[in-house]
Design a protein around this motif. Structure first.
Motif, PDB file in Angstrom:
ATOM      1  N   MET A 106     -86.895 106.276  49.156  1.00 50.92           N
ATOM      2  CA  MET A 106     -88.341 106.262  49.332  1.00 50.92           C
ATOM      3  C   MET A 106     -89.039 106.984  48.204  1.00 50.92           C
ATOM      4  O   MET A 106     -90.061 106.558  47.724  1.00 50.92           O
ATOM      5  CB  MET A 106     -88.722 106.900  50.666  1.00 50.92           C
ATOM      6  CG  MET A 106     -90.220 106.851  50.906  1.00 50.92           C
ATOM      7  SD  MET A 106     -90.774 108.174  51.981  1.00 50.92           S
ATOM      8  CE  MET A 106     -90.546 109.555  50.901  1.00 50.92           C
ATOM      9  N   THR A 107     -88.482 108.084  47.768  1.00 46.03           N
ATOM     10  CA  THR A 107     -89.216 108.924  46.847  1.00 46.03           C
ATOM     11  C   THR A 107     -89.209 108.416  45.422  1.00 46.03           C
ATOM     12  O   THR A 107     -90.024 108.828  44.620  1.00 46.03           O
ATOM     13  CB  THR A 107     -88.645 110.340  46.871  1.00 46.03           C
ATOM     14  OG1 THR A 107     -87.249 110.294  46.576  1.00 46.03           O
ATOM     15  CG2 THR A 107     -88.858 110.963  48.223  1.00 46.03           C
TER      16      THR A 107
ATOM     17  N   ILE B   3     -89.243 126.361  48.009  1.00 50.46           N
ATOM     18  CA  ILE B   3     -90.212 125.263  48.012  1.00 50.46           C
ATOM     19  C   ILE B   3     -91.548 125.728  47.448  1.00 50.46           C
ATOM     20  O   ILE B   3     -92.169 125.043  46.624  1.00 50.46           O
ATOM     21  CB  ILE B   3     -90.374 124.723  49.447  1.00 50.46           C
ATOM     22  CG1 ILE B   3     -89.126 123.937  49.850  1.00 50.46           C
ATOM     23  CG2 ILE B   3     -91.625 123.847  49.562  1.00 50.46           C
ATOM     24  CD1 ILE B   3     -89.070 123.586  51.316  1.00 50.46           C
ATOM     25  N   ILE B   4     -92.016 126.894  47.889  1.00 49.21           N
ATOM     26  CA  ILE B   4     -93.281 127.423  47.374  1.00 49.21           C
ATOM     27  C   ILE B   4     -93.178 127.688  45.882  1.00 49.21           C
ATOM     28  O   ILE B   4     -94.103 127.393  45.108  1.00 49.21           O
ATOM     29  CB  ILE B   4     -93.665 128.701  48.144  1.00 49.21           C
ATOM     30  CG1 ILE B   4     -93.970 128.356  49.611  1.00 49.21           C
ATOM     31  CG2 ILE B   4     -94.860 129.392  47.495  1.00 49.21           C
ATOM     32  CD1 ILE B   4     -94.169 129.569  50.494  1.00 49.21           C
ATOM     33  N   TRP B   5     -92.054 128.241  45.453  1.00 51.01           N
ATOM     34  CA  TRP B   5     -91.860 128.509  44.034  1.00 51.01           C
ATOM     35  C   TRP B   5     -91.943 127.220  43.218  1.00 51.01           C
ATOM     36  O   TRP B   5     -92.612 127.169  42.176  1.00 51.01           O
ATOM     37  CB  TRP B   5     -90.499 129.186  43.818  1.00 51.01           C
ATOM     38  CG  TRP B   5     -90.317 129.728  42.444  1.00 51.01           C
ATOM     39  CD1 TRP B   5     -89.819 129.069  41.343  1.00 51.01           C
ATOM     40  CD2 TRP B   5     -90.660 131.047  41.991  1.00 51.01           C
ATOM     41  NE1 TRP B   5     -89.821 129.878  40.245  1.00 51.01           N
ATOM     42  CE2 TRP B   5     -90.332 131.113  40.611  1.00 51.01           C
ATOM     43  CE3 TRP B   5     -91.197 132.173  42.616  1.00 51.01           C
ATOM     44  CZ2 TRP B   5     -90.538 132.255  39.855  1.00 51.01           C
ATOM     45  CZ3 TRP B   5     -91.391 133.321  41.867  1.00 51.01           C
ATOM     46  CH2 TRP B   5     -91.063 133.350  40.500  1.00 51.01           C
ATOM     47  N   LYS B   6     -91.271 126.180  43.709  1.00 53.16           N
ATOM     48  CA  LYS B   6     -91.209 124.910  42.971  1.00 53.16           C
ATOM     49  C   LYS B   6     -92.566 124.210  42.925  1.00 53.16           C
ATOM     50  O   LYS B   6     -92.939 123.639  41.891  1.00 53.16           O
ATOM     51  CB  LYS B   6     -90.175 123.987  43.616  1.00 53.16           C
ATOM     52  CG  LYS B   6     -89.977 122.653  42.893  1.00 53.16           C
ATOM     53  CD  LYS B   6     -88.920 121.823  43.589  1.00 53.16           C
ATOM     54  CE  LYS B   6     -88.739 120.471  42.914  1.00 53.16           C
ATOM     55  NZ  LYS B   6     -88.181 120.590  41.557  1.00 53.16           N
TER      56      LYS B   6
ATOM     57  N   HIS C  22     -83.920 118.192  44.026  1.00 51.22           N
ATOM     58  CA  HIS C  22     -83.745 116.841  43.497  1.00 51.22           C
ATOM     59  C   HIS C  22     -84.568 115.768  44.207  1.00 51.22           C
ATOM     60  O   HIS C  22     -84.469 114.598  43.827  1.00 51.22           O
ATOM     61  CB  HIS C  22     -82.260 116.455  43.558  1.00 51.22           C
ATOM     62  CG  HIS C  22     -81.366 117.382  42.787  1.00 51.22           C
ATOM     63  ND1 HIS C  22     -81.451 117.509  41.405  1.00 51.22           N
ATOM     64  CD2 HIS C  22     -80.392 118.230  43.195  1.00 51.22           C
ATOM     65  CE1 HIS C  22     -80.542 118.387  41.003  1.00 51.22           C
ATOM     66  NE2 HIS C  22     -79.900 118.850  42.058  1.00 51.22           N
ATOM     67  N   THR C  23     -85.339 116.124  45.224  1.00 52.81           N
ATOM     68  CA  THR C  23     -86.166 115.135  45.909  1.00 52.81           C
ATOM     69  C   THR C  23     -87.614 115.619  45.944  1.00 52.81           C
ATOM     70  O   THR C  23     -87.932 116.713  45.496  1.00 52.81           O
ATOM     71  CB  THR C  23     -85.683 114.888  47.352  1.00 52.81           C
ATOM     72  OG1 THR C  23     -86.079 115.983  48.198  1.00 52.81           O
ATOM     73  CG2 THR C  23     -84.161 114.743  47.404  1.00 52.81           C
ATOM     74  N   ARG C  24     -88.477 114.808  46.525  1.00 54.34           N
ATOM     75  CA  ARG C  24     -89.881 115.166  46.639  1.00 54.34           C
ATOM     76  C   ARG C  24     -90.194 115.831  47.979  1.00 54.34           C
ATOM     77  O   ARG C  24     -91.357 115.994  48.349  1.00 54.34           O
ATOM     78  CB  ARG C  24     -90.740 113.925  46.434  1.00 54.34           C
ATOM     79  CG  ARG C  24     -90.544 113.316  45.039  1.00 54.34           C
ATOM     80  CD  ARG C  24     -91.450 112.159  44.793  1.00 54.34           C
ATOM     81  NE  ARG C  24     -92.833 112.574  44.774  1.00 54.34           N
ATOM     82  CZ  ARG C  24     -93.859 111.731  44.699  1.00 54.34           C
ATOM     83  NH1 ARG C  24     -93.636 110.436  44.629  1.00 54.34           N
ATOM     84  NH2 ARG C  24     -95.081 112.180  44.691  1.00 54.34           N
TER      85      ARG C  24
ATOM     86  N   LEU D 251     -79.607 121.834  51.673  1.00 53.41           N
ATOM     87  CA  LEU D 251     -81.063 121.997  51.651  1.00 53.41           C
ATOM     88  C   LEU D 251     -81.565 122.338  50.250  1.00 53.41           C
ATOM     89  O   LEU D 251     -82.616 121.845  49.821  1.00 53.41           O
ATOM     90  CB  LEU D 251     -81.477 123.083  52.638  1.00 53.41           C
ATOM     91  CG  LEU D 251     -81.239 122.759  54.118  1.00 53.41           C
ATOM     92  CD1 LEU D 251     -81.594 123.961  54.987  1.00 53.41           C
ATOM     93  CD2 LEU D 251     -82.040 121.534  54.541  1.00 53.41           C
ATOM     94  N   ALA D 252     -80.791 123.161  49.535  1.00 52.14           N
ATOM     95  CA  ALA D 252     -81.179 123.502  48.165  1.00 52.14           C
ATOM     96  C   ALA D 252     -81.218 122.262  47.287  1.00 52.14           C
ATOM     97  O   ALA D 252     -82.105 122.109  46.438  1.00 52.14           O
ATOM     98  CB  ALA D 252     -80.211 124.527  47.590  1.00 52.14           C
TER      99      ALA D 252
END
Length: 209
Positions: free
Chosen positions: A1-2, A176-179, A107-109, A101-102
């Motif tokens: 999908m992404t 996630i926030i960092w990225k 590697h995904t959106r 999860l990492a």
């Protein structure tokens, strides 16, 4: 999908259209926010008519719900499959789940979806409730069960499973926030897999008997 490919004209297969629509919606929600995105914007980004989008999704909330189920819900399903297939000590399983999860973060959106949920939940509580019910409500009990399994076998100390499960997953939210927030404005890129491995080591040493 992404990894939404650009397909134009009548060669586009009908079964591919929902995936393309969701890819367009995710891009626009990330760029403009949930409130700032219109269904006609999604249609234009996906290369469809507005009526074409409504054939598959009745409104923006349906689009977001489908994104949550397809991306975040799928992650929970994979984690559940890993748990159900595992036999033996719990510690390696926790490290495996954190590594999975990492990889999703890096590697995904998936991080974009989480950013949308965080940023829109105040103005649109239904967005937060959707994620709370479909993802957190499924994932946390799964991880709490792992902690309880380790306690029952004597592998872990008698910690609070609820707190421990949240401590286990919390650093992935930081990643996630960092990225999504800090890397775009110049912060060094975070090696999420190495971060997850370090966290697993610290976390497990903290709860092991």
């Amino acid at each position: 999908m992404t990894n939404r490919s650009v397909i134009t004209g009548t060669s586009r297969r009908p079964e591919a259209r929902p995936t393309e629509i969701l890819g367009a919606a995710l891009e626009l929600f990330a760029e403009k926010g949930f409130s700032g995105t219109r269904m006609e914007d999604v249609a234009a980004r996906a290369g469809l008519s507005k009526a074409g989008v409504y054939l598959y999704f009745k409104d923006k909330t349906a689009l977001l719900k489908a994104l949550v189920n397809e991306m975040a819900g799928a992650n929970v399903s994979v984690a559940r499959g890993i748990v159900e297939a595992h036999q033996g000590p719990v510690s390696p399983l926790i490290a495996t789940i954190l590594g999975f999860l990492a990889g999703q973060v890096r590697h995904t959106r998936f991080p974009e979806l989480i950013k949308i949920v965080i940023s829109e939940s105040r103005a649109h509580p239904e967005v937060g409730r959707l994620y709370l019910d479909a993802v957190i409500g499924q994932g946390l009990p799964l991880f709490e069960g792992l902690i309880r399994r380790g306690i029952a076998s004597g592998e872990f100390r008698a910690v609070d499973p609820g707190f421990a499960a949240r401590a286990m997953i919390g650093p992935m939210l930081l990643a996630i926030i960092w990225k999504t927030v800090f890397e775009p404005i110049g912060a060094d890129a975070l090696d999420t897999e190495a971060f997850a491995a370090q966290h697993a080591d610290i976390f497990l040493k903290g709860i092991q008997s």
